[in-house]
Design a protein around this motif. Structure first.
Motif, mmCIF file in Angstrom:
data_model
loop_
_atom_site.group_PDB
_atom_site.id
_atom_site.type_symbol
_atom_site.label_atom_id
_atom_site.label_comp_id
_atom_site.label_asym_id
_atom_site.label_seq_id
_atom_site.Cartn_x
_atom_site.Cartn_y
_atom_site.Cartn_z
ATOM 1 N N ARG A 165 0.815 -1.108 0.064
ATOM 2 C CA ARG A 165 -0.020 -0.013 0.161
ATOM 3 C C ARG A 165 0.770 1.166 -0.073
ATOM 4 O O ARG A 165 2.150 1.326 0.253
ATOM 5 C CB ARG A 165 -1.044 -0.090 1.063
ATOM 6 N N GLU A 168 -3.183 6.665 1.459
ATOM 7 C CA GLU A 168 -4.526 7.011 0.749
ATOM 8 C C GLU A 168 -4.692 8.175 -0.054
ATOM 9 O O GLU A 168 -5.240 8.117 -1.157
ATOM 10 C CB GLU A 168 -5.558 6.832 1.932
ATOM 11 N N ARG A 262 5.852 -0.431 -4.832
ATOM 12 C CA ARG A 262 4.448 -0.212 -5.146
ATOM 13 C C ARG A 262 4.111 -0.070 -6.614
ATOM 14 O O ARG A 262 5.004 0.402 -7.119
ATOM 15 C CB ARG A 262 4.275 1.077 -4.627
ATOM 16 N N SER A 282 -1.084 -0.496 -5.806
ATOM 17 C CA SER A 282 -1.002 0.352 -4.728
ATOM 18 C C SER A 282 -1.865 1.587 -5.074
ATOM 19 O O SER A 282 -2.308 2.237 -4.177
ATOM 20 C CB SER A 282 0.355 0.719 -4.669
ATOM 21 N N TYR A 283 -1.976 1.830 -6.409
ATOM 22 C CA TYR A 283 -2.793 3.099 -6.509
ATOM 23 C C TYR A 283 -3.458 3.053 -8.125
ATOM 24 O O TYR A 283 -2.753 2.275 -8.823
ATOM 25 C CB TYR A 283 -2.152 4.449 -6.454
ATOM 26 N N VAL A 318 -8.997 1.712 -3.208
ATOM 27 C CA VAL A 318 -7.726 1.923 -3.695
ATOM 28 C C VAL A 318 -7.412 3.469 -3.737
ATOM 29 O O VAL A 318 -8.344 4.319 -4.088
ATOM 30 C CB VAL A 318 -7.414 1.196 -4.965
#
Length: 367
Positions: A165, A168, A262, A282-283, A318
């Motif tokens: 991760r 956020e 990531r 991760s994004y 995500v």
């Protein structure tokens, strides 16, 4: 919100189907206002005598019409094979295989989403996320429950472990052309940057560039992503890599995930979002929001309305990055969608005073 529509006078279905048109109008009226579509697709329940590039022909079994399907595709038409909660779109040399719920009114929903301007593969995703009667349950019935969305079939296996991760809300995310720029911008206090080398260069020189970026990130406690060059990024111990949709078929995603690297993935619509989610990145990057000159885009600009829909669907699932044509002027509108990160390019690299530009952009995330 749209109250009345002029769908009955349009060639939505072949053969003409009043009941389907009425159902389409009911659904479309609950999807919100969207710019008029520039591609008036026609859904064909039986094959027309002369299919063309605006036709989507629905079949139960495309294999039974093998030679005909090949001719239709050559003429630019699309074919949707739909049966037993599966739908496969054949269009433009691509095959989009979906597995999920086929509501009784999925064809009317498909026509409604096409009228909203969504490309056929995205409209089909949304049609499979539709449930009978959704238009009666809310003024805004646009699909927003990820659990209802279909699964994509035929994708490469995802790594056994999800990618590590990242925060956020990544905040300001400059995408930069060189190690010198990376060193400069992390020195301004930016905590997330990306190296995107657009021109070819010798492998040794590229490795040195990436090593400089990784070192700069560590020195300033910043997260440095490397665009495309995943092998060199893995070797250098980079924080992360950013890849395009096509790269998931060739990159060693398992090696990247196992190393704790990531992963950011580009997307340009609902179908590609589902494809990205399959790999548990991760994004996810959502773009291009606005027109951009920094790279050739495979799709038209998404716009703020679509961005807001993506954020509503994926918030909390995500981390999300908005990208494409974003500058200080439009940043407040972008952040108003709820997205927690905005990638910028020219807003920094072409600024008269990059340090001042970075400061102003960062302030936008605190207001």
């Amino acid at each position: 919100m749209t109250q009345t529509l002029a769908l009955k006078d349009r060639d939505l279905f072949w053969p003409p189907a009043d009941e389907l048109t009425e159902a389409t109008e009911r659904i479309r009226a609950r999807l919100g206002d969207w710019p008029p579509t520039h591609a008036p697709w026609r859904i064909c329940l039986t094959a027309p005598d002369e299919p063309n590039g605006g036709d989507l022909i629905v079949l139960a079994d495309a294999q039974q019409h093998g030679e005909q399907v090949a001719r239709w595709l050559v003429r630019g038409a699309g074919v949707i094979e739909a049966a037993e909660n599966k739908a496969t779109l054949h269009l433009g040399g691509e095959k989009y295989r979906l597995e999920g719920h086929l509501a009784e009114d999925w064809i009317a929903a498909l026509a409604a989403f096409l009228d909203c301007g969504f490309d056929p593969h995205d409209a089909l995703v949304l049609a499979l996320a539709w449930r009978d009667g959704d238009e009666t349950r809310a003024d805004d019935a646009f699909p927003a429950d990820l659990a209802r969305f279909p699964r994509l079939a035929g994708l490469p296996a995802a790594p056994a472990q999800a990618f590590a991760r990242c925060p956020e809300r990544l905040g300001l995310y400059p995408v930069l052309p060189s190690a010198e720029w990376v060193e400069r911008v992390v020195g301004f206090g930016v905590k997330t940057v990306q190296l995107r080398r657009k021109s070819a260069q010798p492998a040794d020189e590229l490795k040195r560039e990436i090593a400089r970026c990784v070192a700069a990130g560590r020195a300033h406690d910043a997260q440095v992503f490397i665009n495309d060059h995943w092998r060199a990024a893995l070797e250098a111990g980079a924080y992360g890599v950013h890849l395009g949709q096509e790269d998931v078929h060739t990159a060693d995603l398992s090696a990247l995930a196992a190393a704790g690297v990531r992963l950011g993935l580009s997307t340009h619509g609902f179908y590609e979002i589902l494809k990205a989610l399959h790999f548990r990145p991760s994004y996810i990057a959502l773009g291009a929001v606005f027109p951009t000159t920094t790279k050739v885009m495979p799709t038209a600009p998404q716009g703020l309305k679509r961005l807001a829909r993506y954020v509503r669907l994926l918030d909390g699932v995500v981390p999300l990055v908005a990208i494409g044509g974003i500058d200080l002027q439009v940043l407040p509108d972008v952040l108003a969608t709820g997205v927690g990160c905005a990638a910028v390019v020219r807003a920094v690299t072409e600024a008269a005073d990059p340090a001042a530009a970075v400061s102003a952009l960062q302030q936008g995330f605190t207001q």
